[in-house]
Design a protein around this motif. Structure first.
Motif, PDB file in Angstrom:
ATOM      1  N   ALA A 113       0.829  -1.210   0.000  1.00 31.21           N
ATOM      2  CA  ALA A 113       0.000   0.000   0.000  1.00 31.21           C
ATOM      3  C   ALA A 113       0.863   1.260   0.000  1.00 31.21           C
ATOM      4  N   GLN A 114       1.963   1.220   0.747  1.00 39.81           N
ATOM      5  CA  GLN A 114       2.837   2.381   0.811  1.00 39.81           C
ATOM      6  C   GLN A 114       3.551   2.608  -0.519  1.00 39.81           C
ATOM      7  N   ALA A 115       3.979   1.506  -1.177  1.00 39.23           N
ATOM      8  CA  ALA A 115       4.751   1.635  -2.416  1.00 39.23           C
ATOM      9  C   ALA A 115       3.879   1.903  -3.630  1.00 39.23           C
ATOM     10  N   ALA A 116       2.691   1.284  -3.670  1.00 37.08           N
ATOM     11  CA  ALA A 116       1.874   1.346  -4.887  1.00 37.08           C
ATOM     12  C   ALA A 116       0.536   2.040  -4.695  1.00 37.08           C
ATOM     13  N   GLY A 117       0.204   2.387  -3.471  1.00 36.85           N
ATOM     14  CA  GLY A 117      -1.120   2.936  -3.204  1.00 36.85           C
ATOM     15  C   GLY A 117      -1.392   4.299  -3.809  1.00 36.85           C
ATOM     16  N   SER A 118      -0.329   5.071  -4.076  1.00 32.10           N
ATOM     17  CA  SER A 118      -0.545   6.412  -4.624  1.00 32.10           C
ATOM     18  C   SER A 118      -0.801   6.416  -6.121  1.00 32.10           C
ATOM     19  N   GLN A 119      -0.637   5.274  -6.766  1.00 33.33           N
ATOM     20  CA  GLN A 119      -0.862   5.192  -8.207  1.00 33.33           C
ATOM     21  C   GLN A 119      -2.358   5.173  -8.502  1.00 33.33           C
ATOM     22  N   HIS A 120      -2.684   5.445  -9.764  1.00 34.48           N
ATOM     23  CA  HIS A 120      -4.092   5.456 -10.186  1.00 34.48           C
ATOM     24  C   HIS A 120      -4.473   4.077 -10.717  1.00 34.48           C
ATOM     25  N   TYR A 121      -5.578   3.546 -10.202  1.00 40.32           N
ATOM     26  CA  TYR A 121      -6.087   2.246 -10.645  1.00 40.32           C
ATOM     27  C   TYR A 121      -7.510   2.448 -11.149  1.00 40.32           C
ATOM     28  N   PRO A 122      -7.661   2.638 -12.461  1.00 41.94           N
ATOM     29  CA  PRO A 122      -8.976   2.983 -13.005  1.00 41.94           C
ATOM     30  C   PRO A 122     -10.006   1.896 -12.760  1.00 41.94           C
ATOM     31  N   ALA A 123     -11.238   2.318 -12.535  1.00 43.41           N
ATOM     32  CA  ALA A 123     -12.345   1.371 -12.416  1.00 43.41           C
ATOM     33  C   ALA A 123     -12.712   0.867 -13.804  1.00 43.41           C
ATOM     34  N   GLY A 124     -13.407  -0.249 -13.854  1.00 43.93           N
ATOM     35  CA  GLY A 124     -13.815  -0.811 -15.138  1.00 43.93           C
ATOM     36  C   GLY A 124     -12.658  -1.361 -15.936  1.00 43.93           C
ATOM     37  N   ALA A 125     -11.591  -1.778 -15.264  1.00 45.54           N
ATOM     38  CA  ALA A 125     -10.405  -2.298 -15.945  1.00 45.54           C
ATOM     39  C   ALA A 125     -10.093  -3.704 -15.452  1.00 45.54           C
ATOM     40  N   LEU A 126      -9.525  -4.497 -16.367  1.00 46.54           N
ATOM     41  CA  LEU A 126      -9.050  -5.834 -16.028  1.00 46.54           C
ATOM     42  C   LEU A 126      -7.563  -5.746 -15.707  1.00 46.54           C
ATOM     43  N   TYR A 127      -7.159  -6.267 -14.548  1.00 47.45           N
ATOM     44  CA  TYR A 127      -5.765  -6.265 -14.129  1.00 47.45           C
ATOM     45  C   TYR A 127      -5.215  -7.686 -14.239  1.00 47.45           C
ATOM     46  N   VAL A 128      -4.308  -7.900 -15.184  1.00 49.75           N
ATOM     47  CA  VAL A 128      -3.722  -9.222 -15.405  1.00 49.75           C
ATOM     48  C   VAL A 128      -2.462  -9.311 -14.545  1.00 49.75           C
ATOM     49  N   ALA A 143     -14.471  -5.416 -26.448  1.00 49.97           N
ATOM     50  CA  ALA A 143     -15.506  -4.641 -25.769  1.00 49.97           C
ATOM     51  C   ALA A 143     -15.061  -3.211 -25.464  1.00 49.97           C
ATOM     52  N   GLY A 144     -13.831  -2.873 -25.851  1.00 47.62           N
ATOM     53  CA  GLY A 144     -13.336  -1.526 -25.606  1.00 47.62           C
ATOM     54  C   GLY A 144     -12.962  -1.262 -24.164  1.00 47.62           C
ATOM     55  N   LEU A 145     -12.660  -2.318 -23.413  1.00 49.19           N
ATOM     56  CA  LEU A 145     -12.312  -2.188 -22.001  1.00 49.19           C
ATOM     57  C   LEU A 145     -10.797  -2.175 -21.813  1.00 49.19           C
ATOM     58  N   ARG A 146     -10.357  -1.496 -20.789  1.00 47.89           N
ATOM     59  CA  ARG A 146      -8.926  -1.368 -20.548  1.00 47.89           C
ATOM     60  C   ARG A 146      -8.380  -2.622 -19.875  1.00 47.89           C
ATOM     61  N   VAL A 147      -7.172  -3.034 -20.308  1.00 48.81           N
ATOM     62  CA  VAL A 147      -6.454  -4.147 -19.689  1.00 48.81           C
ATOM     63  C   VAL A 147      -5.135  -3.613 -19.155  1.00 48.81           C
ATOM     64  N   VAL A 148      -4.873  -3.846 -17.871  1.00 46.86           N
ATOM     65  CA  VAL A 148      -3.654  -3.346 -17.223  1.00 46.86           C
ATOM     66  C   VAL A 148      -2.786  -4.539 -16.826  1.00 46.86           C
ATOM     67  N   PRO A 149      -1.639  -4.749 -17.473  1.00 46.96           N
ATOM     68  CA  PRO A 149      -0.768  -5.870 -17.093  1.00 46.96           C
ATOM     69  C   PRO A 149       0.068  -5.534 -15.867  1.00 46.96           C
ATOM     70  N   LEU A 150       0.164  -6.463 -14.952  1.00 39.83           N
ATOM     71  CA  LEU A 150       1.010  -6.327 -13.765  1.00 39.83           C
ATOM     72  C   LEU A 150       2.120  -7.372 -13.886  1.00 39.83           C
ATOM     73  N   PRO A 151       3.282  -6.998 -14.396  1.00 42.37           N
ATOM     74  CA  PRO A 151       4.328  -7.981 -14.686  1.00 42.37           C
ATOM     75  C   PRO A 151       4.905  -8.600 -13.423  1.00 42.37           C
ATOM     76  N   GLY A 152       5.536  -9.749 -13.618  1.00 33.78           N
ATOM     77  CA  GLY A 152       6.130 -10.443 -12.487  1.00 33.78           C
ATOM     78  C   GLY A 152       6.755 -11.754 -12.913  1.00 33.78           C
ATOM     79  N   ALA A 153       6.622 -12.758 -12.075  1.00 31.45           N
ATOM     80  CA  ALA A 153       7.292 -14.037 -12.297  1.00 31.45           C
ATOM     81  C   ALA A 153       6.827 -14.704 -13.585  1.00 31.45           C
ATOM     82  N   SER A 154       7.764 -15.361 -14.271  1.00 33.94           N
ATOM     83  CA  SER A 154       7.475 -16.123 -15.478  1.00 33.94           C
ATOM     84  C   SER A 154       8.512 -17.222 -15.608  1.00 33.94           C
ATOM     85  N   SER A 155       8.064 -18.457 -15.794  1.00 30.24           N
ATOM     86  CA  SER A 155       9.016 -19.561 -15.952  1.00 30.24           C
ATOM     87  C   SER A 155       9.830 -19.394 -17.229  1.00 30.24           C
ATOM     88  N   VAL A 156       9.258 -18.713 -18.215  1.00 28.92           N
ATOM     89  CA  VAL A 156       9.947 -18.531 -19.499  1.00 28.92           C
ATOM     90  C   VAL A 156      11.195 -17.677 -19.312  1.00 28.92           C
TER      91      VAL A 156
END
Length: 307
Positions: free
Chosen positions: A20-35, A132-145
């Motif tokens: 919350a301290q590190a990422a809480g100040s960022q904007h997280y739009p409603a109506g968006a899919l967070y991958v 559907a014209g909806l926003r997709v927000v990728p949250l990168p991280g771990a990947s076996s590749v």
């Protein structure tokens, strides 16, 4: 891939507060899919932004609700509704997720481990959101590749190909491996423990071409080794433990053959007199070198000459 807690069962009690301290100040739009990417093994390998979004989401769509519930509890995240969305119901479940997004909710999607929509489910959901014209927000991280690639020690800048899981049927698997024999770039393969022996036998036909085997990546019994493809079946058979766990393999780039060297030599001569397309076509006919490989070489040579 399955999840295993880090050695010593550390506490994640302060993780949400730090998130919350590190990422809480960022904007997280409603109506968006967070991958959101989740750990491929070690629970400490989750990003602070992913933790914050998982706690913030109105609902979490996931590959396996039981698995995801266990993951969320490990971080102290509780109360979010879970939506089952896996390979068998992705198209139908995506419609329900889109309806919730259109109503202004924030929905996070996680697979069982790693980055969704790469080898795991999620691609159809993302495509449906785009339509559907909806926003997709990728949250990168771990990947076996990328984890496997980073430990393979590949030299050069030729890139790599992600082939995912090979076909389960023996004939199709053998054909797929033979197709990879002509691939000049590194190739990343994934495999389950009950089929790793069959894949090893298929890869053995590639002889001395190196392969890096990553087993149980990031987990307590992680094992990474590089050896010739021909030695892979014997390496697996030498220790029963080696056939357990999830696998990510990196087939190293094939060494240029004499034919490939001949192809480049002929191509250089032809390029001095002919346009690129004509030179590539003739060089392929003369040497038998694949036209795509020659075309890439031609562009590289032409760029080098222009500089």
């Amino acid at each position: 891939m399955s999840i295993a807690a880090p050695i010593g069962k550390p506490s994640f009690g302060g993780a949400l507060a730090a998130a919350a301290q590190a990422a809480g100040s960022q904007h997280y739009p409603a109506g968006a899919l967070y991958v959101a990417a989740t750990p491929i093994g070690n629970l400490a390998d989750i990003t602070l932004r992913a933790l914050h979004v998982l706690a913030l989401a109105d609902a979490i769509a996931c590959e396996d609700t039981r698995h995801t519930q266990q993951l969320l509890r490990a971080y102290g995240i509780d109360g979010q509704p879970l939506i089952a969305l896996h390979e068998h119901n992705e198209a139908e479940a995506a419609r329900g997720v889109i309806a919730r997004l259109q109503a202004g909710e924030r929905i996070a999607y996680v697979s069982d481990a790693g980055t969704p929509a790469v080898s795991d489910p999620g691609a159809r959901l993302v495509a449906a959101c785009a339509r559907a014209g909806l926003r997709v927000v990728p949250l990168p991280g771990a990947s076996s590749v990328t984890t496997a690639i980073s430990a393979a020690g590949l030299a050069g800048d030729g890139g790599f190909v992600f082939a995912g899981f090979p076909p389960a049927k023996s004939g199709e698997r053998a054909a797929a491996v033979q197709a990879l024999a002509a691939e000049p770039r590194a190739v990343v393969l994934l495999e389950a423990p009950h089929r790793i022996g069959a894949l090893a036998n298929a890869l053995a036909t590639l002889g001395q071409r190196p392969v890096t085997v990553g087993r149980e990546l990031t987990k307590q019994f992680e094992q990474i080794t590089t050896l010739p493809c021909a030695d892979l079946p014997a390496w697996l058979a030498a220790d029963a433990q080696r056939q357990r766990g999830e696998f990510a393999l990196v087939l190293h780039p094939a060494q240029p053959s004499a034919d490939a060297e001949d192809g480049e030599r002929v191509l250089r001569l032809l390029l001095a007199e002919l346009p690129v397309k004509s030179a590539v076509r003739l060089a392929a006919e003369i040497t038998g070198t694949p036209r795509n490989a020659l075309y890439e070489q031609a562009l590289t040579l032409k760029q080098a000459n222009d500089e």
